[in-house]
Structures are given as C-alpha cells and as structure tokens.
Design an enzyme around this catalytic site. Structure first.
Site, short mmCIF file in Angstrom:
data_model
loop_
_atom_site.label_atom_id
_atom_site.label_comp_id
_atom_site.label_asym_id
_atom_site.label_seq_id
_atom_site.Cartn_x
_atom_site.Cartn_y
_atom_site.Cartn_z
N HIS A 129 0.79 -1.24 0.00
CA HIS A 129 0.00 0.00 0.00
C HIS A 129 0.83 1.29 0.00
O HIS A 129 0.25 2.38 0.03
CB HIS A 129 -1.00 -0.01 1.17
N HIS A 130 2.16 1.18 -0.01
CA HIS A 130 2.97 2.40 -0.12
C HIS A 130 3.38 2.69 -1.56
O HIS A 130 4.03 3.70 -1.82
CB HIS A 130 4.24 2.29 0.73
N CYS A 131 3.04 1.80 -2.49
CA CYS A 131 3.43 2.00 -3.88
C CYS A 131 2.29 2.62 -4.66
O CYS A 131 1.15 2.17 -4.58
CB CYS A 131 3.83 0.67 -4.52
N GLN A 188 0.03 4.39 7.27
CA GLN A 188 -0.86 5.04 6.30
C GLN A 188 -0.64 4.46 4.91
O GLN A 188 0.49 4.29 4.47
CB GLN A 188 -0.56 6.55 6.29
N ASN A 224 -0.39 5.31 1.75
CA ASN A 224 -0.27 6.48 0.88
C ASN A 224 -0.22 6.15 -0.61
O ASN A 224 -0.53 7.00 -1.44
CB ASN A 224 0.95 7.31 1.28
#
Length: 338
Positions: free
Chosen positions: A124-126, A166, A168
């Site tokens: 979920h950070h990509c 988070q 992001n």
C-alpha cells in the site's frame, strides 16, 4: 491465492530487513497442518507481466526498477544496490510481481465467490510512479482498476486499510477518483506521514502510540460500520496488516494476537452481512509470530462460517469454478485493456 514464488530467499539478504520475507509460505503450512486447506484448494498466483503493470504504473517507473540501487531504496535493503539487476529481478522483484498477480486474481475470485484471500500482497505504499516501504508494485490499485475495467457490475470500491502505516500509495492513485472510498486506520507518528495523500482518505482514524485492543477494536468496528453505511461498494479491498501487533518494531501499536483475529472477524462480518464481496491481502507485519496469527485468523473466519471451505471444496471440483480460475489466470496474462 498463493504461490511458493511469493517467498524471498537470497543468501540471507532478506534478513537485513525486519520484514519476514518467508511468512507467506509459513501461513500456508500452518493452514495445511490444521487441515483447513490442501494443495487443490489453493489458486496458484501468476506473475503480473509488464503489460499488466502498465495498466497503473508508468513506463518510466518500471524502467527505474531496472536499477538495483532503486530497488534497494524501495525494499530498504542497502546491499541489494550492489547486486546485478538480473539477480534483483529474479530474487526480489519476481516474488513481488507474483504477489501482485495474486491480488489481481483474488479480486476477480472475490467478485465471483463473495470472498478471496491473497496470502501475500497489500503493497500500500506504492503508487503508479513511486515505490517505498518494501512496496514495489501497486497491487491494490491494480486489482481495483482491473475490476472496474473488466468485470461487469463493479463500479464502486471501498479500501479498508488497517495496516499500522498510512496507505499512501493507493491514496495517491485514487486521489481524484470518486468511485473509490478509502478508510485508513494508522499510527499517526510513523512512516510515511504523507500529508498530500491524506487528502484522499474519506474516513481517517489516526491512532496514538501504544493503542491497545479495547480502543482499537471499538474504533475499527465503529468506522467500518460507518464507512459501509455511507457507501455500499461493489467490492471491499481489506488491507489486513499484522504490524499493529504489540512489540512490532515498526508499527508502534499494542494490539494482541487475539485482537488481530477479532479485527479481521469484525471486517468480514460487516462485509458478509451486507453481501459485499471482500478481498483480503496480508500487507505488513514484522515479527516471526505474525504468520501464526494470520493462519489463526483465517481459521477463525472459517469456523464462524465467514469463509466457506466446504463450498470452496465443492467449487474447486466443479468444472465451472475450474474454468473460472483458468479464466482468472488467463485474464492475468492478457490483462492489458482492450
């Protein structure tokens, strides 16, 4: 959905990052020991191709991954920078591409069956043009985009992101997309602290250091119910990170193993009671015991009838589901948009 290719092992380099890069195989082994699954109940994930990845990622970003030092930065394993890129592609990026393929396949299976669990994924950070935090491919964005473009009747999605960090990446990707509702519950003080991406969150729950079970579960329950009452989506993508676990070196929260099992139960109950298909990915978790906890949670979901093994057993033996799984795999090799 799983493949042995998920697991990253190369000369011990994977041990230089706190992430357990073999946890996915351990989850499967625990589930086999408990007799919940056998090989014929596992949908084999296929590696996402460049053509698939270009549905979301820019060519410029994928070209950057041909530089080992870029991959070293994304995976936070500095020695990777000194490896030939063909080795990095095979030993580091191929497992992540296979997990990404698994998430895309699981999205279609969830719509067809009501639920699916990719034992990996949750990067979920990509975002489309930037990786980070051990996330090299935007599998959540890809799964949703493929469903929107290729599966009839899917026009609204809700992301419930309960990793300690988070999310992001998907937030940046869906910043101006009204079809995607994002709920994110995270430790407000840790990576990535992406203020711009926070603008995409429709339901933001920022936690304090050391948040424990009672407060955590109350907030998750209240906000999951609120999110799904606010908008009934055609698919829920549930990012079920286990880095909320007490003692996690990166998460900074203090939820117990039982609290994680209960959290997953809360999300699946909310989805199933509304008859909304749910896709779960396993995301972050930086302690050796997280594999056992993920397996225990899946066992609990089965014992409560929230995921139906018997139906899956019947289905896998029926030509219809076998064809559907073949179609899912075929989709993955031909997933460029027509």
């Amino acid at each position: 959905v799983y493949s042995p290719d998920y697991n990253i092992t190369f000369m011990g380099l994977e041990k230089l990052h706190p992430f357990d890069a073999g946890k996915w195989g351990k989850v499967i082994n625990f589930l086999k020991e408990e007799k919940l699954i056998a090989d014929d109940l596992i949908v084999q994930a296929r590696e996402a191709t460049d053509e698939d990845l270009l549905v979301v990622h820019t060519r410029r970003y994928l070209n950057k991954l041909k530089w080992s030092f870029v991959v070293a930065t994304i995976t936070e394993i500095p020695p990777v920078a000194f490896l030939p890129n063909f080795v990095v592609q095979r030993k580091v990026l191929k497992p992540l591409r296979t997990q990404t393929g698994g998430t895309i396949m699981a999205g279609k299976l969830a719509v067809d069956r009501g639920w699916a669990i990719n034992v990996g994924g949750g990067f979920h950070h990509c975002s489309s043009d930037k990786g980070g935090g051990f996330c090299a491919y935007a599998d959540i964005t890809l799964a949703i985009k493929f469903l929107f473009e290729r599966v009839q009747g899917v026009s609204k999605a809700t992301i419930i992101d309960l990793d300690a960090h988070q999310g992001n990446g998907h937030e940046r990707d869906f910043m101006d997309d009204p079809r995607v509702y994002i709920m994110d519950v995270y430790n407000r003080y840790i990576y990535p602290g992406d203020g711009f991406a926070k603008r995409a969150i429709k339901r933001k729950v920022e936690l304090e250091w050391g948040t424990e079970d009672t407060e955590y579960l109350q907030k998750v329950h209240t906000h999951v119910e609120g999110a799904l009452n606010e908008l009934k989506p055609d698919i829920i993508v549930y990012n079920a990170g286990t880095d909320i676990l007490d003692g996690d070196p990166l998460g900074g929260l203090a939820v117990s193993p039982q609290g994680i099992v209960k959290r997953d139960e809360v999300v699946f109950k909310a989805a199933r009671s509304r008859r909304i298909p749910i896709l779960m990915v396993t995301s972050g978790g930086y302690q050796k015991r997280t594999a056992r906890i993920i397996a225990d949670s899946i066992l609990n979901l089965h014992n409560l009838g929230l995921i139906d093994k018997e139906q899956a057993t019947c289905g896998v033996q029926s030509p219809k589901l076998e064809q559907m799984i073949r179609d899912s795999a075929k989709d993955l090799t031909n997933l460029s948009l027509q």
